[in-house]
Design an enzyme around this catalytic site. Structure first.
Site, mmCIF file in Angstrom:
data_model
loop_
_atom_site.group_PDB
_atom_site.id
_atom_site.type_symbol
_atom_site.label_atom_id
_atom_site.label_comp_id
_atom_site.label_asym_id
_atom_site.label_seq_id
_atom_site.Cartn_x
_atom_site.Cartn_y
_atom_site.Cartn_z
ATOM 1 N N ARG A 63 -24.280 -9.461 0.401
ATOM 2 C CA ARG A 63 -23.520 -10.683 0.677
ATOM 3 C C ARG A 63 -24.208 -11.482 1.774
ATOM 4 N NH1 ARG A 63 -17.080 -9.369 -0.015
ATOM 5 N NH2 ARG A 63 -17.283 -7.572 -1.400
ATOM 6 N N GLY A 111 -9.458 -5.017 4.073
ATOM 7 C CA GLY A 111 -9.712 -4.338 5.339
ATOM 8 C C GLY A 111 -9.153 -5.049 6.551
ATOM 9 N N HIS A 126 -16.807 4.687 0.857
ATOM 10 C CA HIS A 126 -15.812 3.841 0.210
ATOM 11 C C HIS A 126 -16.340 3.543 -1.184
ATOM 12 C CE1 HIS A 126 -12.873 0.222 0.672
ATOM 13 N NE2 HIS A 126 -12.997 0.575 -0.591
ATOM 14 N N GLU A 176 -6.200 1.998 -2.489
ATOM 15 C CA GLU A 176 -5.385 0.874 -2.941
ATOM 16 C C GLU A 176 -5.917 0.366 -4.265
ATOM 17 O OE1 GLU A 176 -5.824 -1.818 0.345
ATOM 18 O OE2 GLU A 176 -7.583 -2.771 -0.510
ATOM 19 N N HIS A 212 -14.505 -3.418 8.774
ATOM 20 C CA HIS A 212 -13.821 -2.928 7.571
ATOM 21 C C HIS A 212 -13.917 -3.911 6.399
ATOM 22 C CE1 HIS A 212 -12.279 0.385 9.932
ATOM 23 N NE2 HIS A 212 -11.738 -0.452 10.783
ATOM 24 N N GLU A 266 -9.585 1.485 -5.539
ATOM 25 C CA GLU A 266 -10.424 1.804 -4.393
ATOM 26 C C GLU A 266 -10.108 3.202 -3.884
ATOM 27 O OE1 GLU A 266 -11.392 -1.018 -1.541
ATOM 28 O OE2 GLU A 266 -10.875 -2.761 -2.749
ATOM 29 N N LYS A 274 0.815 -1.216 0.000
ATOM 30 C CA LYS A 274 0.000 0.000 0.000
ATOM 31 C C LYS A 274 0.848 1.266 0.000
ATOM 32 C CE LYS A 274 -4.040 -2.002 2.357
ATOM 33 N NZ LYS A 274 -3.493 -3.306 2.742
ATOM 34 N N ARG A 293 -7.209 -7.966 -9.053
ATOM 35 C CA ARG A 293 -7.981 -9.197 -9.239
ATOM 36 C C ARG A 293 -9.418 -8.824 -9.551
ATOM 37 N NH1 ARG A 293 -10.839 -9.166 -4.400
ATOM 38 N NH2 ARG A 293 -9.748 -8.202 -2.637
ATOM 39 N N GLU A 308 -2.483 6.972 7.485
ATOM 40 C CA GLU A 308 -2.956 8.049 6.622
ATOM 41 C C GLU A 308 -4.193 8.692 7.237
ATOM 42 O OE1 GLU A 308 -3.620 6.225 2.856
ATOM 43 O OE2 GLU A 308 -5.349 5.072 3.517
#
Length: 448
Positions: free
Chosen positions: A337, A165, A208, A289, A235, A275, A116, A293, A200
């Site tokens: 999900r 996360g 997000h 980041e 997260h 992201e 990162k 994939r 950060e």
């Protein structure tokens, strides 16, 4: 185009990749552990190879066993799915070294974006906005405190390696910083084999939001829209949608352009995600980041664009043109999900699924990894299925999602279906004003 592909993953993502492979006339080869022998993806494949016991280290993460399965079945290509070895540069190099096609970005890109701190530095050089933070690993807690003072509280503390996360924590003062730093460093060492820590700026009330990119075989990078992934517990994402209710057309244009610059800066190929953290009040964004994939939430992008991302991955890996000429977005899509976990405390559950009844109807898509009579074990991520819906607009999509959740029945173990129904009934989600703190507010202790 290659003629056969080994899918180095399990559950719903393995089924998802197998479905497109077979639709394209490719031989689909599955690998599985003893714990997964009865799951649908094993029988859906044209051929399946047992890797080993349920422990991921002895099966899905066992690189020699996966490569041997590819050799035995003469698989011409390897698709890693969206977890396990998907972001392993070493595995990607090994696949290519064994003379097989790697369905993913180049190993060097995976390695560069897997750190990162390194990726932050690269993105800043490319002109992509990054949050105020450190430019090298934070070696000790004293330095962490100094950097936090320079950046200004609150700050986010996270492992420099890994994703999803894992290991992240927010700090609002020096006391919580020390706790977050210790947790991130220990988690980084245990899970990723590296103790490097990044600090950060943390933006309270942020969203997000991520951009789906696709690097084509000719070097072109295109953006396929954004996804809002702000509904998270610990997260980790629970629900996603596109387009984001928090992103204006002007902000969307800036974010998509920045994501394309990010992909071009590293020579990206295949499907990837940039992201970002979005400050809705300021209508600004910062790079977080790059996920090298296919993301678990890719179905919402497919539903609004009509583009099969797995098909495009295969085409790019084979050096072929993609199957679309432009990107147009239609309507609204949501993904929920469905997890095997306690809906209050989010603790994972296991057991045999006694009843599995999926909702059906217009605009409903279920990507499932389990079925009635199969068993959920403690070896893997608790994801059971992804309930995805598409509607003409956000209100239409929400209505379909509520109806689909009401019709989804899973019995035999705890699931988060009650939580998802609660989420859709929460006013801040219904009106689109939620942020990354929504789940925390839903589960905050009641006073009095």
């Amino acid at each position: 185009m290659f003629e056969s592909v080994l899918v180095a993953n399990r559950g719903e993502i393995a089924s998802r990749v197998i479905h497109t492979a077979r639709a394209m006339g490719l031989k689909a080869i599955a690998v599985y552990s003893q714990a997964d022998a009865d799951l649908p993806f094993v029988s859906e494949a044209d051929e399946a190879v047992l890797l080993g016991p349920g422990d991921p280290a002895r099966s899905y993460l066992n690189v020699p066993a996966v490569l041997e399965a590819a050799r035995r079945t003469n698989a011409q290509a390897v698709h890693p799915g969206d977890g396990f070895l998907a972001e392993s540069a070493a595995f990607a190099r090994a696949v290519a070294g064994h003379g097989r096609v790697w369905v993913g970005p180049p190993p060097l890109v995976i390695a560069r974006m897997g750190d990162k701190i390194n990726s932050r530095n690269l993105m800043k050089e490319a002109g992509v906005p990054v949050a105020t933070g450190v430019w090298e690993p934070v070696p000790d807690v004293r330095t962490a405190a100094e950097e936090a003072e320079r950046i200004g509280y609150p700050v986010m503390v996270k492992p420099a390696a890994g994703g999803g996360g894992i290991g992240m924590g927010a700090a609002h003062d020096e006391e919580t910083l020390r706790e977050a730093y210790a947790a991130a460093r220990a988690g980084a060492e245990r899970l990723f084999g590296r103790s490097d820590v990044l600090i950060e700026r943390y933006v309270p009330g942020a969203r997000h939001v991520e951009v789906q990119i696709l690097g084509l075989a000719d070097g072109t990078v295109v953006a396929l829209g954004e996804r809002d992934c702000s509904v998270q517990r610990r997260h980790q994402k629970v629900a996603e949608e596109t387009p984001s209710p928090a992103v204006t057309p002007a902000l969307r244009e800036r974010m998509l352009a920045a994501a394309v610059r990010a992909g071009e800066a590293v020579g990206y190929r295949g499907a990837g995600t940039v992201e970002c953290l979005v400050d809705p009040a300021a209508q600004d964004f910062f790079f977080l980041e790059m996920d090298t994939r296919l993301q678990a939430e890719h179905p919402v992008t497919e539903l609004v664009t009509g583009i099969d991302l797995v098909e495009q991955q295969f085409r790019v890996a084979a050096g072929e043109p993609v199957s679309f000429t432009d990107v147009t977005s239609r309507g609204q899509a949501l993904e929920l999900r469905v997890l095997a976990e306690d809906p209050q405390r989010f603790l994972p559950a296991s057991g045999e699924i006694k009843v599995w009844e999926e909702p059906v109807g217009d605009g409903i898509r279920i990507d499932a990894g389990y079925a009635e009579g199969t068993a959920v074990t403690s070896h893997y991520d608790p994801l059971l299925a992804k309930l995805c819906v598409h509607g003409d607009d956000r209100g239409h999509a929400l209505g379909r999602a509520r109806a689909a959740l009401g019709a989804f029945r899973i019995e035999g173990l705890a699931t988060n279906l009650p939580f998802l129904r609660e989420l859709l009934g929460r006013p801040e989600f219904a009106d689109g004003t939620y942020d990354t703190g929504v789940v925390g507010r839903m589960r905050a202790p009641r006073s009095g």
